[in-house]
Design an enzyme around this catalytic site. Sequence first.
Site, PDB file in Angstrom:
ATOM      1  N   HIS A  96       0.788  -1.259  -0.048  1.00 20.32           N
ATOM      2  CA  HIS A  96      -0.043  -0.063   0.138  1.00 20.32           C
ATOM      3  C   HIS A  96       0.804   1.272  -0.043  1.00 20.32           C
ATOM      4  O   HIS A  96       0.430   2.176   0.251  1.00 20.32           O
ATOM      5  CB  HIS A  96      -1.043   0.134   1.140  1.00 20.32           C
ATOM      6  CG  HIS A  96      -2.218  -0.893   0.730  1.00 20.32           C
ATOM      7  ND1 HIS A  96      -2.453  -2.096   1.044  1.00 20.32           N
ATOM      8  CD2 HIS A  96      -3.237  -0.138  -0.023  1.00 20.32           C
ATOM      9  CE1 HIS A  96      -3.529  -2.333   0.680  1.00 20.32           C
ATOM     10  NE2 HIS A  96      -4.135  -1.261   0.111  1.00 20.32           N
ATOM     11  N   ASP A 163      -5.734   5.109   9.529  1.00 24.40           N
ATOM     12  CA  ASP A 163      -7.380   5.437   9.374  1.00 24.40           C
ATOM     13  C   ASP A 163      -7.721   4.359   8.551  1.00 24.40           C
ATOM     14  O   ASP A 163      -8.907   3.926   8.406  1.00 24.40           O
ATOM     15  CB  ASP A 163      -7.201   6.539   8.295  1.00 24.40           C
ATOM     16  CG  ASP A 163      -6.698   7.753   8.897  1.00 24.40           C
ATOM     17  OD1 ASP A 163      -6.952   8.076  10.269  1.00 24.40           O
ATOM     18  OD2 ASP A 163      -6.668   8.923   8.209  1.00 24.40           O
ATOM     19  N   GLU A 279      -8.746  14.556  14.046  1.00 23.28           N
ATOM     20  CA  GLU A 279      -8.201  14.945  12.686  1.00 23.28           C
ATOM     21  C   GLU A 279      -8.891  16.243  11.971  1.00 23.28           C
ATOM     22  O   GLU A 279      -9.565  16.995  13.023  1.00 23.28           O
ATOM     23  CB  GLU A 279      -8.504  13.619  11.936  1.00 23.28           C
ATOM     24  CG  GLU A 279      -7.625  12.527  12.465  1.00 23.28           C
ATOM     25  CD  GLU A 279      -7.551  11.639  11.114  1.00 23.28           C
ATOM     26  OE1 GLU A 279      -7.945  11.409   9.910  1.00 23.28           O
ATOM     27  OE2 GLU A 279      -6.815  10.448  11.458  1.00 23.28           O
TER      28      GLU A 279
HETATM   29  P1  FAD Z   1       4.099  -2.138   2.151  1.00 22.18           P
HETATM   30  O1  FAD Z   1       3.878  -0.954   1.307  1.00 22.18           O
HETATM   31  O2  FAD Z   1       3.993  -3.523   1.806  1.00 22.18           O
HETATM   32  O3  FAD Z   1       5.742  -2.035   2.665  1.00 22.18           O
HETATM   33  C1  FAD Z   1       6.200  -0.415   3.101  1.00 22.18           C
HETATM   34  C2  FAD Z   1       7.464  -0.543   3.356  1.00 22.18           C
HETATM   35  O4  FAD Z   1       7.995  -1.340   4.520  1.00 22.18           O
HETATM   36  C3  FAD Z   1       8.361  -1.071   2.274  1.00 22.18           C
HETATM   37  O5  FAD Z   1       9.709  -0.441   2.160  1.00 22.18           O
HETATM   38  C4  FAD Z   1       8.574  -2.546   2.773  1.00 22.18           C
HETATM   39  O6  FAD Z   1       9.520  -3.217   2.056  1.00 22.18           O
HETATM   40  C5  FAD Z   1       8.631  -2.517   4.196  1.00 22.18           C
HETATM   41  N1  FAD Z   1       7.993  -3.516   4.990  1.00 22.18           N
HETATM   42  C6  FAD Z   1       6.813  -4.080   4.440  1.00 22.18           C
HETATM   43  N2  FAD Z   1       6.719  -5.154   5.469  1.00 22.18           N
HETATM   44  C7  FAD Z   1       7.770  -4.942   6.471  1.00 22.18           C
HETATM   45  C8  FAD Z   1       8.212  -5.768   7.635  1.00 22.18           C
HETATM   46  N3  FAD Z   1       7.564  -6.864   8.017  1.00 22.18           N
HETATM   47  N4  FAD Z   1       9.249  -5.451   8.112  1.00 22.18           N
HETATM   48  C9  FAD Z   1      10.101  -4.446   7.825  1.00 22.18           C
HETATM   49  N5  FAD Z   1       9.697  -3.608   6.890  1.00 22.18           N
HETATM   50  C10 FAD Z   1       8.663  -4.052   5.888  1.00 22.18           C
HETATM   51  N6  FAD Z   1      -0.198   5.426   7.000  1.00 22.18           N
HETATM   52  C11 FAD Z   1      -0.375   5.834   8.025  1.00 22.18           C
HETATM   53  O7  FAD Z   1       0.508   5.919   9.015  1.00 22.18           O
HETATM   54  N7  FAD Z   1      -1.614   6.333   8.550  1.00 22.18           N
HETATM   55  C12 FAD Z   1      -2.677   6.172   7.738  1.00 22.18           C
HETATM   56  O8  FAD Z   1      -3.902   6.380   8.301  1.00 22.18           O
HETATM   57  C13 FAD Z   1      -2.662   5.364   6.654  1.00 22.18           C
HETATM   58  N8  FAD Z   1      -3.625   5.118   5.821  1.00 22.18           N
HETATM   59  C14 FAD Z   1      -3.621   4.809   4.615  1.00 22.18           C
HETATM   60  C15 FAD Z   1      -4.882   4.468   3.900  1.00 22.18           C
HETATM   61  C16 FAD Z   1      -4.651   3.786   2.638  1.00 22.18           C
HETATM   62  C17 FAD Z   1      -5.812   3.726   1.795  1.00 22.18           C
HETATM   63  C18 FAD Z   1      -3.322   3.608   2.180  1.00 22.18           C
HETATM   64  C19 FAD Z   1      -3.242   2.857   0.934  1.00 22.18           C
HETATM   65  C20 FAD Z   1      -2.304   3.894   2.806  1.00 22.18           C
HETATM   66  C21 FAD Z   1      -2.261   4.358   4.108  1.00 22.18           C
HETATM   67  N9  FAD Z   1      -1.277   4.492   4.953  1.00 22.18           N
HETATM   68  C22 FAD Z   1      -1.621   5.305   6.044  1.00 22.18           C
HETATM   69  C23 FAD Z   1       0.133   4.352   4.649  1.00 22.18           C
HETATM   70  C24 FAD Z   1       0.429   2.884   4.897  1.00 22.18           C
HETATM   71  O9  FAD Z   1       0.808   2.960   6.241  1.00 22.18           O
HETATM   72  C25 FAD Z   1       1.883   2.713   4.252  1.00 22.18           C
HETATM   73  O10 FAD Z   1       1.838   2.703   2.804  1.00 22.18           O
HETATM   74  C26 FAD Z   1       2.428   1.291   4.590  1.00 22.18           C
HETATM   75  O11 FAD Z   1       3.578   0.980   4.107  1.00 22.18           O
HETATM   76  C27 FAD Z   1       1.606   0.197   4.159  1.00 22.18           C
HETATM   77  O12 FAD Z   1       1.668  -0.605   4.733  1.00 22.18           O
HETATM   78  P2  FAD Z   1       1.829  -2.246   3.626  1.00 22.18           P
HETATM   79  O13 FAD Z   1       1.481  -3.245   4.737  1.00 22.18           O
HETATM   80  O14 FAD Z   1       0.924  -2.219   2.391  1.00 22.18           O
HETATM   81  O15 FAD Z   1       3.563  -1.907   3.492  1.00 22.18           O
END
Ligand code: FAD
Length: 519
Positions: A96, A163, A279
């Site tokens: 994400h 969120d 917020e």
């Molecule tokens: P990924 O996108 O898969 O990974 C993000 C990064 O972390 C990459 O560099 C990856 O290599 C690394 N990573 C993943 N898993 C691990 C692990 N287990 N150990 C070490 N590194 C790892 N963020 C907020 O803070 N607050 C919000 O309210 C918020 N709302 C969001 C709403 C939406 C609809 C979306 C799409 C994103 C939102 N985000 C928010 C952003 C979100 O926190 C980040 O995009 C986060 O990286 C998404 O988590 P993911 O599991 O998809 O991680």
Amino acid sequence: MAKHITIPKNFMTIFIVTFFMSNALAITLLPPNDIADRFHNDSETIKIASSDFGHIVQEIPAAVFYPNSIDDIASLVKYAYNNSVPINVAARGQAHSTWGQSLARDGVVVNMTSLENRLNGSGIIVSSDSSLGFYADVGGEQLWIDVLNTTLQYGLSPVSWVDYLYLTVGGTLSNAGISGQSFRFGPQISNVYELDVITGKGEFSTCSPKENSELYYAVLGGLGQFGIITRARVALEPAPKRVKWLRLFYSDFSAFTRDQESLISKNERRDNKALNYLEGMLLLNQGPQDLSFYPVSAYARINSLVTKYGIIYCLEAAKYYYDDRESRVEKELLDLLKGNLGFQPDFMFEKDVTYMEFLNRVRSSELFLRSKGQWEVPHPWLNLFVPESRILDFNSGVLKNIILKQKIPAGIVLIYPMNRNKWDDKMSVVIPDEDVFYVVSMLHSSGFNKWEAYDNQNKEILQFCDDAGIKVKPYLGHYETQEDWINHFGSKWESFRARKALFDPKMILSPGQRIFNNN
Ligand code: FAD
């Protein structure tokens, strides 16, 4: 997602050598036999792992790794580390991210969610002890929605949220994990007692503020640079039952920020009279409005208010309550709001919802957008931390003079303050150097050939801030050069770099952040 298939090991060996060689990586070592069949490189799997929620950056990996256990991940990283040309490895939670942060060009993407069912579903374990109270041991691959569902079965809940709950624990802890609870409870990284991490050398380590503390502080907010989080011990509190949820409209930005700041000044964790969530967001006279929160009878007057001012600032607040405290929570809210709050008279809207409905509020928008084919589209997002001392300049220079003037249909724009003392400066994440700072999230969606217009606007916003000396810090950001990252980290760069040398000396982890391997 591609199905797991069982392939004979000798076939896998030939296949692995072929696909790594075809991606120009010198293989001197074959992967250990016990993980050989975890690699997949069919075209569908590669396609999915080449992109993320942003749909802007594309990086093609050599393979996707489907671990069955933590040991599998450790073996993979050891193998990647020991190869004569080290192989890049990116943990992928839900991808994400919006700027390719979870991608790994020519490397291996680890599909963390394939760990979901490890140890017979024990990815979330609720416990307590006399020093910590209640906590949950949660796999890095777990979704926050699953953490919530499981802990609620015990009448418990984490206190700090994001969120949107369909993000992984490892993914949000690698950034910070922020939402309306952060002003009082800190970001999610401030609510983690302990971590299990596999470092860039493939070494398994448990870390906390007392044990291997350098690794603990590095990993939290560490953008995946120091290790793969496989477990986090997350603080829990008794779960509320219901939530009073308010939205108040302002036409005057100074009154809006003054009231937000006054409300977050009451922020002791144990102060039951403080708000649980705060917020804010913009209603702009451009692009579609999501009015689903409001009664249909109010649509016309909301629209005419937005038309009149062009921009309306909406303060969003929530107060949780337990079984039979509805009347008390009403009174506590009134006590908090009475006095000098400067919102537009007659523009206060209220809802009373379950705790789950409140925390999972973004899910219905996701399902709606998915049904319209508008979820898997480009997301040229810009998230900034803005120092409180310059937030009025940011309003006039960015919100009014750039966003409102350019009239590009805007997505959701969030704006709300946080308290710096709820963050731990030893952690890797970088925030402005002021007691209070604002989060401004410009969450745009666009057509596949239209995202550049937003990207140009984002660049203009950053340029404006630079020229005006507004020292913003991007959150979830991306940069083109290492020099930009050095600027971003400022005084923290030296320790960030030293920690990298310690925990991921061959610089193989999370290459998509483009901090150390920007090629
Ligand atoms: P990924 O996108 O898969 O990974 C993000 C990064 O972390 C990459 O560099 C990856 O290599 C690394 N990573 C993943 N898993 C691990 C692990 N287990 N150990 C070490 N590194 C790892 N963020 C907020 O803070 N607050 C919000 O309210 C918020 N709302 C969001 C709403 C939406 C609809 C979306 C799409 C994103 C939102 N985000 C928010 C952003 C979100 O926190 C980040 O995009 C986060 O990286 C998404 O988590 P993911 O599991 O998809 O991680």
